[in-house]
Design an enzyme around this catalytic site. Structure first.
Site, mmCIF file in Angstrom:
data_model
loop_
_atom_site.group_PDB
_atom_site.id
_atom_site.type_symbol
_atom_site.label_atom_id
_atom_site.label_comp_id
_atom_site.label_asym_id
_atom_site.label_seq_id
_atom_site.Cartn_x
_atom_site.Cartn_y
_atom_site.Cartn_z
ATOM 1 N N ALA A 164 53.063 11.041 40.449
ATOM 2 C CA ALA A 164 51.717 10.927 40.913
ATOM 3 C C ALA A 164 51.418 9.519 41.274
ATOM 4 C CB ALA A 164 50.693 11.915 40.118
ATOM 5 N N PRO B 112 50.323 5.915 42.601
ATOM 6 C CA PRO B 112 49.068 5.580 41.972
ATOM 7 C C PRO B 112 47.967 6.558 41.771
ATOM 8 C CG PRO B 112 49.138 4.544 44.221
ATOM 9 C CD PRO B 112 50.443 5.399 43.964
ATOM 10 N N GLY B 113 48.148 7.796 42.101
ATOM 11 C CA GLY B 113 47.144 8.725 42.041
ATOM 12 C C GLY B 113 46.411 9.171 43.517
ATOM 13 N N GLY B 114 46.757 8.700 44.393
ATOM 14 C CA GLY B 114 46.278 9.139 45.791
ATOM 15 C C GLY B 114 46.284 10.692 45.980
ATOM 16 N N ASP C 278 56.388 14.090 45.233
ATOM 17 C CA ASP C 278 56.740 13.090 46.019
ATOM 18 C C ASP C 278 57.522 12.071 45.407
ATOM 19 O OD1 ASP C 278 56.332 10.969 47.964
ATOM 20 O OD2 ASP C 278 54.141 10.692 47.673
ATOM 21 N N CYS D 42 58.837 9.383 51.313
ATOM 22 C CA CYS D 42 58.398 8.142 52.414
ATOM 23 C C CYS D 42 59.772 7.417 52.852
ATOM 24 C CB CYS D 42 57.591 7.233 51.807
ATOM 25 S SG CYS D 42 58.048 6.159 50.367
#
EC number: 2.1.1.176
Length: 432
Positions: free
Chosen positions: A252, A254-256, A319, A372
């Site tokens: 997760a 940086p938490g976005g 992710d 990404c």
């Protein structure tokens, strides 16, 4: 007496030397350097110089080697770094010639290179007169990566190479519980900031040119955060979860992503985890700034036996760690540090994370896999192999709004609609 901006150029040279000659990551060295500058505009300029120099490093070095009687050696790594910074200021950033040249030449003196300050001045003056010779963007890519991209995207590879070396826009995510994108856009426009809505993204605002984010209205209060449009779209894949649904965000930091989910659906129960304790603490800071409530855990998502309590999740977001080939324009040191052999290790890690996530997902639940990356091996091929391993896994196409159709997923490529390269796959778990 120093010329204004000298210290900034010295810091830029130090960052570039650490990245290019010492093999350190840009993320690791840029932030400490920025902290030595008191003005947010100087911190932003330092970042812009370093990013531009790294994106165009191949072209700048080719010009430098062509203009000098002999190439700079390893002992001159700091000098080469300073020249790259100087070239970036004049070429990519179009800074005022006098300020850029004077401060960069003065930085050479500060760095103990007074005997070469005249050469620095002469080279920068040549850039002023002649410009940097053009070069094909593909030349910036290591051969193995250029070949992989050309193989995976034969008709689109040229646009990928070019977009990966361009300065990216700034995307903002407006906190759905605190404002609307339209209302926040009006605030930006009143402040003279050029920005526009992205109609296909409910919470997004697009800025063609970056601005210092800490000075944005409401940033400290969590009204707005930085998150690329591609990453923001991931929340749409979980928009129909019921209140109280349990969600695991497995990688997760940086938490976005977790923050975005909770800004939209505060009744979700989100466990946001990362293997690195420092990065997990950063997630906690993100959640505190945005005012969302999530459980934060520093643990290895690929090893549930070491931390999981056995309660199944309704949805899992993965992710996954990847080659970052979709965000080279934001992390240009990828072109320096990524190695072909890294991909095999990443593929194994992604597969372990997928299999572990599946064990923690309830029948009827949903797995969202994202990267990404733009490499098919990490994306559609990885998902296809996962579907082969799990008979209770069914792929669900998220639809045309999520980019190019792949055999098992959807792909945005760098620069398309101003976005980063990003891959999405949705897999539903059926009862056998």
């Amino acid at each position: 007496m120093d010329v204004p901006g000298t210290e900034l150029r010295v810091l830029a040279a130090g960052v570039l030397q650490d990245v290019c000659a010492n093999g350190r990551s840009l993320k690791a060295v840029l932030s400490p350097a920025q902290q030595q500058l008191g003005d947010s505009r100087d911190r932003a300029l330092l970042e812009a110089i370093c990013l531009a120099a790294l994106r165009q490093r191949g072209r700048y070095r080719r010009a430098l080697n062509g203009w000098m009687p002999r190439p700079l050696g390893a002992r001159d790594a700091d000098l080469e770094a300073l020249l790259l910074a100087g070239f970036a200021q004049l070429d990519a950033l179009k800074l005022a010639d006098h300020a850029a040249v004077s401060a960069t030449v003065q930085a050479a003196h500060r760095m103990g290179r007074s005997h070469q300050a005249g050469m620095v001045n002469a080279l920068l003056r040549r850039v002023q007169r002649e410009g940097i010779p053009p070069a094909s963007p593909i030349n910036a890519f290591p051969h193995w990566l250029a070949d992989a991209i050309a193989t995976d995207w034969p008709r689109l590879s040229d646009s990928i190479f070019a977009a990966s070396l361009e300065e990216p826009p700034l995307w903002l995510r407006v906190h759905a519980g605190k404002s609307t994108a339209a209302d926040y856009l009006a605030q930006l426009q009143q402040a003279g900031v050029v920005a526009e809505l992205a109609p296909e993204l409910a919470n997004a605002i697009y800025l063609p040119a970056a601005v210092p984010v800490t000075g944005l209205p409401g940033f400290a209060e969590g009204v707005v955060s930085v998150q690329d449009g591609s990453a923001q779209q991931l929340a749409d894949l979980l928009a129909d979860l019921p209140a109280g649904a349990r969600v695991l965000d497995a990688c997760a930091a940086p938490g976005g992503k977790s923050a975005h989910l909770l800004e939209r659906q505060p009744q979700l129960q989100v466990l946001a985890m990362d293997i690195d304790e420092r990065r997990a603490r950063r997630m906690g800071e993100t959640f505190a700034r945005t005012g969302v409530q999530a459980q934060v855990l520093a643990a290895d998502a690929s090893a549930p036996a070491t931390w999981w309590d056995g309660q199944l999740f309704d949805a899992v977001v993965l992710d996954a760690p990847c080659s970052a080939t979709g965000i080279i324009r934001r992390q240009p040191d990828v072109l320096l540090h990524r190695r072909e052999q890294d991909i095999a290790a990443l593929l194994q890690l992604q597969a372990r994370l997928l299999d572990a996530a599946w064990t923690m997902l309830r029948p009827g639940g949903r797995l969202v896999y994202a990267t990404c990356s733009i490499l098919r091996a990490e994306n559609t091929a990885q998902v296809a192999a996962f579907l082969q391993r799990h008979a209770d896994a069914v792929f669900a196409d998220p639809g045309e709004a999520f980019g190019h159709a792949c055999a098992a997923g959807r792909q945005w490529l760098p620069g398309e609609d101003g976005r980063d390269g990003f891959f999405y796959a949705v897999v539903n778990k059926i009862s056998q």
